[in-house]
Design an enzyme around this catalytic site. Structure first.
Site, mmCIF file in Angstrom:
data_model
loop_
_atom_site.group_PDB
_atom_site.id
_atom_site.type_symbol
_atom_site.label_atom_id
_atom_site.label_comp_id
_atom_site.label_asym_id
_atom_site.label_seq_id
_atom_site.Cartn_x
_atom_site.Cartn_y
_atom_site.Cartn_z
ATOM 1 N N ARG A 48 -9.461 1.240 -0.101
ATOM 2 C CA ARG A 48 -8.576 1.796 -1.134
ATOM 3 C C ARG A 48 -7.186 1.196 -0.938
ATOM 4 N NH1 ARG A 48 -5.059 2.928 2.026
ATOM 5 N NH2 ARG A 48 -3.969 3.963 0.342
ATOM 6 N N GLY A 49 -6.309 1.492 -1.931
ATOM 7 C CA GLY A 49 -5.010 0.817 -1.948
ATOM 8 C C GLY A 49 -5.143 -0.381 -2.888
ATOM 9 N N ALA A 50 -4.193 -0.513 -3.818
ATOM 10 C CA ALA A 50 -4.355 -1.473 -4.912
ATOM 11 C C ALA A 50 -4.698 -2.905 -4.460
ATOM 12 C CB ALA A 50 -3.096 -1.452 -5.781
ATOM 13 N N ARG A 91 -12.490 1.943 -10.543
ATOM 14 C CA ARG A 91 -11.230 2.699 -10.507
ATOM 15 C C ARG A 91 -10.305 2.114 -11.587
ATOM 16 N NH1 ARG A 91 -8.634 4.112 -4.933
ATOM 17 N NH2 ARG A 91 -8.032 5.937 -6.174
ATOM 18 N N GLN A 198 -3.962 10.459 2.473
ATOM 19 C CA GLN A 198 -3.796 9.068 2.936
ATOM 20 C C GLN A 198 -2.594 8.941 3.866
ATOM 21 O OE1 GLN A 198 -4.317 9.985 -0.235
ATOM 22 N NE2 GLN A 198 -5.573 8.510 -1.343
ATOM 23 N N ASP A 239 0.511 1.029 -7.857
ATOM 24 C CA ASP A 239 -0.823 0.641 -8.323
ATOM 25 C C ASP A 239 -0.756 -0.210 -9.580
ATOM 26 O OD1 ASP A 239 -1.386 3.213 -6.630
ATOM 27 O OD2 ASP A 239 -3.239 2.047 -6.791
ATOM 28 N N ASN A 249 1.806 5.189 -9.193
ATOM 29 C CA ASN A 249 1.470 5.220 -7.761
ATOM 30 C C ASN A 249 0.828 6.574 -7.463
ATOM 31 O OD1 ASN A 249 1.528 3.881 -5.129
ATOM 32 N ND2 ASN A 249 2.967 5.469 -4.526
ATOM 33 N N LYS A 250 0.481 6.790 -6.236
ATOM 34 C CA LYS A 250 -0.219 8.010 -5.807
ATOM 35 C C LYS A 250 0.450 9.269 -6.347
ATOM 36 C CE LYS A 250 -3.260 8.286 -4.074
ATOM 37 N NZ LYS A 250 -4.494 8.450 -4.891
HETATM 38 O O1 MRU Z 1 -6.130 6.364 -4.185
HETATM 39 P P1 MRU Z 1 -5.598 5.277 -3.295
HETATM 40 O O2 MRU Z 1 -5.603 5.648 -1.847
HETATM 41 O O3 MRU Z 1 -6.249 3.948 -3.565
HETATM 42 O O4 MRU Z 1 -4.067 5.154 -3.733
HETATM 43 C C1 MRU Z 1 -3.245 4.226 -3.068
HETATM 44 C C2 MRU Z 1 -1.837 4.227 -3.528
HETATM 45 O O5 MRU Z 1 -1.438 4.956 -4.410
HETATM 46 C C3 MRU Z 1 -0.939 3.188 -2.905
HETATM 47 O O6 MRU Z 1 0.365 3.657 -2.780
HETATM 48 C C4 MRU Z 1 -0.933 1.928 -3.798
HETATM 49 O O7 MRU Z 1 -2.245 1.535 -4.088
HETATM 50 C C5 MRU Z 1 -0.216 0.813 -3.165
HETATM 51 S S1 MRU Z 1 -1.050 0.172 -1.772
HETATM 52 C C6 MRU Z 1 -0.185 -1.140 -1.182
#
Ligand code: MRU
Length: 340
Positions: A48-50, A91, A198, A239, A249-250
């Site tokens: 996970r994470g963009a 996603r 996270q 994201d 973002n999250k």
């Molecule tokens: O749902 P996730 O854990 O994939 O969400 C991640 C985030 O929101 C991060 O802040 C974003 O993807 C940037 S990661 C460098």
């Protein structure tokens, strides 16, 4: 010395993902040879994470090329379209996923007249290039961002935008890493980041591994520490960034940006250039993923709300550009009005 964190790696034959659903309790790597399983891993947050999702999806396309029994470039491309559609459906919010699979499609589309074996090898090489470029981008943006960090800084971050969320090093946490290496970080406040945690499970784990001074807080504590003057800057990942700078973002990031504005604390966003989506004029066009109600009704597998209670569980929110002091990318620091 502890080795670098590698959430996504390629053995030459298989894709290996560090299972982030098990951290911080267990460090387990899983191996993948089928794109369908990579898609499921993205959906289930194993990766996970963009940027990390983008890299994993690129290798998913490369695996699809190896799975395919096509004997012509045209037939291979048709097989890849199925995999690309399946991977892209996992996603909806992080643009890096779509950016990476489109880049892989373009490679395959340019090789339809070449032998299938050549196309397969080129696709693996392209996925490896996407991984290497992301790592380099994070190091570059980490250095650009560190210049914004004052000495003795108390920084607050949300979610995990660290090595685990990327090909390595991290974006928001990459800035913290670079600033820490320069001796400028007094403290990193780590939001636990309900409901998937996270921050506490992943960002705190990275900080412990690397000796970054940090303190974990429940998300609701951010306002109090800002009100007490204990936060010098906020930095988060992204994201998807719209052409006007609005940033998805999250979930919880928008609330932090509002708090930061109220308390006169600069709020920074960190992302590789591939997170900018020039096709989207503003944040209203960003599709926000909604996840399973179980994430909200349970904590650590324990039921914490009636099963009957309806739940709204958006995984992301959009922070308006007006609340963002600067967007730090591998190409440099952008200030409002944003023109990328
Ligand atoms: O749902 P996730 O854990 O994939 O969400 C991640 C985030 O929101 C991060 O802040 C974003 O993807 C940037 S990661 C460098």
């Amino acid at each position: 010395m502890i080795g670098a964190i590698a959430p996504v790696r390629w053995t030459g034959e298989r894709l290996v993902l560090l299972d982030q659903t098990l951290l911080p309790g267990r460090e387990v790597e899983r191996e993948y040879t089928r794109w369908e399983d990579v898609a499921e891993a993205i959906r289930a947050l194993v990766v996970r994470g963009a940027p990390a999702i983008g890299v994993a999806a690129a290798f998913g396309v490369a695996l699809a090329a190896r799975q395919s029994t096509a004997t012509s470039g045209e037939a291979l491309l048709a097989d890849l379209e199925t995999a690309i559609k399946g991977l892209a459906a996992t996603r909806p919010t992080a643009v890096n996923l779509f950016w990476a699979v489109e880049r892989m499609r373009a490679i395959a589309a340019g090789l339809t007249r070449r032998p299938v074996a050549e196309a397969r090898a080129r696709l693996v090489a392209e996925a490896e290039a996407i991984l290497a470029e992301d790592l380099a981008a994070n190091r570059a943006l980490g250095d650009h961002g560190a210049a914004l960090v004052p000495s003795n800084a108390r920084i607050l971050t949300h979610c995990n935008a660290g090595a685990l969320a990327t090909a390595g090093y991290g974006t928001a946490l990459g800035i913290v890493r670079s600033a820490h290496a320069q001796g400028k970080v007094a403290l990193l406040w780590v939001d636990e980041t309900r409901p998937v945690m996270q921050g506490s499970r992943l960002t705190a784990w990275e900080c412990v591994r690397e000796g970054i001074p940090h303190r974990l807080i429940a998300d609701v504590v951010a306002a109090s520490v800002m009100a007490r003057g204990q936060v010098d800057l906020v930095v988060t990942g992204a994201d998807r960034i719209a052409a006007n700078g609005d940033t998805a973002n999250k979930i919880g990031t928008y609330a932090l940006a509002v708090l930061a504005k109220h308390h006169g604390v600069p709020f920074y966003v960190a992302a590789p250039f591939s997170t900018i989506d020039p096709a989207i004029a503003s944040g209203t066009e960003i599709v926000i993923e909604e996840r399973d109600a179980a994430e909200v009704r349970h904590v650590g597998g324990q039921l914490t709300a009636p099963e009957e209670s309806p739940v709204y569980n958006p995984a992301f929110d959009v922070t308006p550009a007006a609340l963002i002091a600067a967007i730090v990318t591998d190409r440099g620091v952008y200030r409002p009005p944003y023109r990328f």
